[in-house]
Design an enzyme around this catalytic site. Structure first.
Site, mmCIF file in Angstrom:
data_model
loop_
_atom_site.group_PDB
_atom_site.id
_atom_site.type_symbol
_atom_site.label_atom_id
_atom_site.label_comp_id
_atom_site.label_asym_id
_atom_site.label_seq_id
_atom_site.Cartn_x
_atom_site.Cartn_y
_atom_site.Cartn_z
ATOM 1 C CG HIS A 38 37.276 23.164 41.666
ATOM 2 N ND1 HIS A 38 36.089 22.446 41.703
ATOM 3 C CD2 HIS A 38 36.992 24.387 42.196
ATOM 4 C CE1 HIS A 38 35.144 23.193 42.248
ATOM 5 N NE2 HIS A 38 35.663 24.372 42.550
ATOM 6 C CG ASP B 233 45.906 40.604 24.962
ATOM 7 O OD1 ASP B 233 46.849 40.236 24.217
ATOM 8 O OD2 ASP B 233 46.038 40.721 26.189
ATOM 9 C CB CYS C 268 32.604 20.315 41.093
ATOM 10 S SG CYS C 268 33.888 20.544 39.849
ATOM 11 N N GLY D 172 47.955 43.364 23.091
ATOM 12 C CA GLY D 172 49.189 43.700 23.799
ATOM 13 C C GLY D 172 49.111 45.020 24.526
ATOM 14 N N GLY D 173 48.130 45.830 24.171
ATOM 15 C CA GLY D 173 48.031 47.172 24.748
ATOM 16 C C GLY D 173 47.851 47.175 26.255
ATOM 17 C CG PHE D 174 45.176 45.297 29.945
ATOM 18 C CD1 PHE D 174 44.329 46.279 30.438
ATOM 19 C CD2 PHE D 174 45.669 44.338 30.817
ATOM 20 C CE1 PHE D 174 43.969 46.296 31.786
ATOM 21 C CE2 PHE D 174 45.316 44.344 32.157
ATOM 22 C CZ PHE D 174 44.464 45.332 32.639
ATOM 23 N N GLY E 184 38.362 48.588 29.088
ATOM 24 C CA GLY E 184 38.569 49.638 30.081
ATOM 25 C C GLY E 184 37.693 49.514 31.310
ATOM 26 C CB CYS F 137 36.853 19.080 38.278
ATOM 27 S SG CYS F 137 37.449 19.409 39.948
ATOM 28 C CG ASP G 120 39.535 37.932 29.065
ATOM 29 O OD1 ASP G 120 38.903 38.928 28.666
ATOM 30 O OD2 ASP G 120 40.636 38.010 29.636
ATOM 31 C CD GLN H 126 39.091 51.388 26.097
ATOM 32 O OE1 GLN H 126 38.737 51.874 27.189
ATOM 33 N NE2 GLN H 126 39.773 50.243 26.016
ATOM 34 C CB CYS I 166 35.159 17.830 42.982
ATOM 35 S SG CYS I 166 35.449 19.591 43.225
HETATM 36 ZN ZN LIG Z 1 35.757 20.459 41.111
#
Ligand SMILES: [Zn+2]
Length: 371
Positions: A334, A91, A303, A93-95, A215, A305, A265, A188, A308
């Site tokens: 997870h 990004d 799942c 940096g503004g946010f 925004g 992962c 994101d 925006q 799990c």
């Molecule tokens: Zn998991």
């Protein structure tokens, strides 16, 4: 190789595609885990890769303050520094500057702010934000914009949007084109549909490699956010990727994908992982809850992962009760795995033109968070 987007399937407004970059190809729609300070918190880069994540995000504000852009550049760029050879979006940096409020002063040329770390004074302009991201070797650079505060009046929002569009043109002029690298503009205009349309037109006139919608998810609520997407996405070119910044919950992702957004994101899955909340195919669980204390079942039987496949809810509950750092590590793993599998399912559904039915069955399985 030029940075470009190839749509491969559509289902209504939703689309599946491929994003070709200097650092690899990304299947879309995609969720990008947030690696704020050069790390997805509590995860090794190998662990992030094992979830299926193909692109991560970095925050210019945090990286410019610590360890600094010169240091990252001297050490070979963010890809090498963070062991992430794949695509990285940063990004501007503004946010963060805007959200850290009182420490900043905005003028027509840029923003001056004090570090939340040591109070030191820093300056960000559209040109400096592009240069910092160049030093990081970011695959996708975001323009500096003013994140309009919510709520704002129409007049305030219009003035703010116009400033962001002037800054976007300056960022475009400052960006150093390289094969496979991209600069994204940011639409925006708050909750005002005509301002969103004007902002999109202004950005297209400047010409970017991708278009973000900024925004949103700042307090307007999901239905207002979806209304803005409905009013904005049709104004964006079908040939270019679309990125909804800072969004969101699994349900937000379904709504965004259905409206034609390709990239997302959000800190939610990582932040939740550090606070004992698990996103699952049955909804959100709080692993601190006493009802998990003796439960031998996995967090989510669907799942794959390590949290799990190797551990019980009771074990995760114990780790969080005992403040063991493995708790946040496993639960972040997870949650990122869940978000990646969610997006994979959406990509498959778009390609088989079954997105609406797939989304309905996902929503039906999510239960409200138990007390
Ligand atoms: Zn998991």
């Amino acid at each position: 190789m030029n940075f470009h987007f190839t749509p491969i399937a559509t289902d209504g407004a939703a689309r599946a595609g491929l994003l070709h970059t200097a650092h690899g190809t990304v299947e879309t729609p995609v969720f990008m885990p947030v690696g704020t300070a050069g790390t997805v918190k509590a995860m090794t880069a190998d662990a992030v890769r094992s979830t299926g994540a193909s692109i991560i995000l970095g925050n210019t504000y945090h990286l410019m303050l610590r360890p600094g852009a010169d240091r990252i550049e001297a050490l070979g760029g963010l890809h090498r520094f963070a062991d992430w050879p794949g695509p990285i979006l940063t990004d501007s940096g503004g946010f963060q500057i805007m959200s850290l409020g009182a420490l900043r002063t905005l003028d027509a040329d840029g923003v001056t702010f004090r570090s939340h770390l040591d109070g030191s004074k820093h300056r960000l302009t559209p040109e400096i934000a592009v240069h910092l991201q160049d030093q990081f070797d970011s695959t996708i650079t975001m323009v500096l914009d003013e994140c309009t505060k919510f709520p704002s009046t129409y007049a305030e929002t219009e003035t703010s949007m116009a400033l962001s569009m002037r800054w976007a043109a300056r960022a475009r002029a400052a960006f150093r084109p390289r094969d496979g690298y991209a600069l994204f503009g940011i639409v925006q205009g708050g909750i005002f549909h005509d301002l969103r349309a004007r902002s999109a037109a202004a950005l297209i006139d400047i010409g970017f490699d991708g278009y973000a919608i900024g925004g949103l998810a700042v307090g307007e609520g999901q239905s207002a956010m979806f209304d803005v997407l409905d009013a904005t996405v049709p104004h964006l070119p079908p040939t270019h990727p679309r990125y909804l910044m800072g969004v969101g919950t699994p349900d937000d992702l379904l709504g965004g994908v259905a409206r034609g957004v390709d990239m997302f994101d959000c800190v939610m899955p990582t932040r939740a992982g550090r606070t004992a909340r698990a996103y699952t195919s049955r909804g959100v669980l709080n692993l601190r809850n006493a009802r998990h204390a003796a439960d031998p079942a996995p967090i989510d039987p669907a799942c794959g992962c390590p949290a799990c496949t190797k551990h019980s809810r009771a074990y995760l509950h114990h780790l969080f009760r005992a403040s063991e750092m493995l708790g946040p590590m496993l639960l972040t793993w997870h949650n990122i795995t869940y978000y990646q599998s969610l997006m994979r399912g959406l990509r498959t559904a778009i390609q088989s033109r079954t997105l609406a039915a797939h989304a309905a069955s996902l929503r039906a399985a999510w239960q409200p968070l138990a007390p």
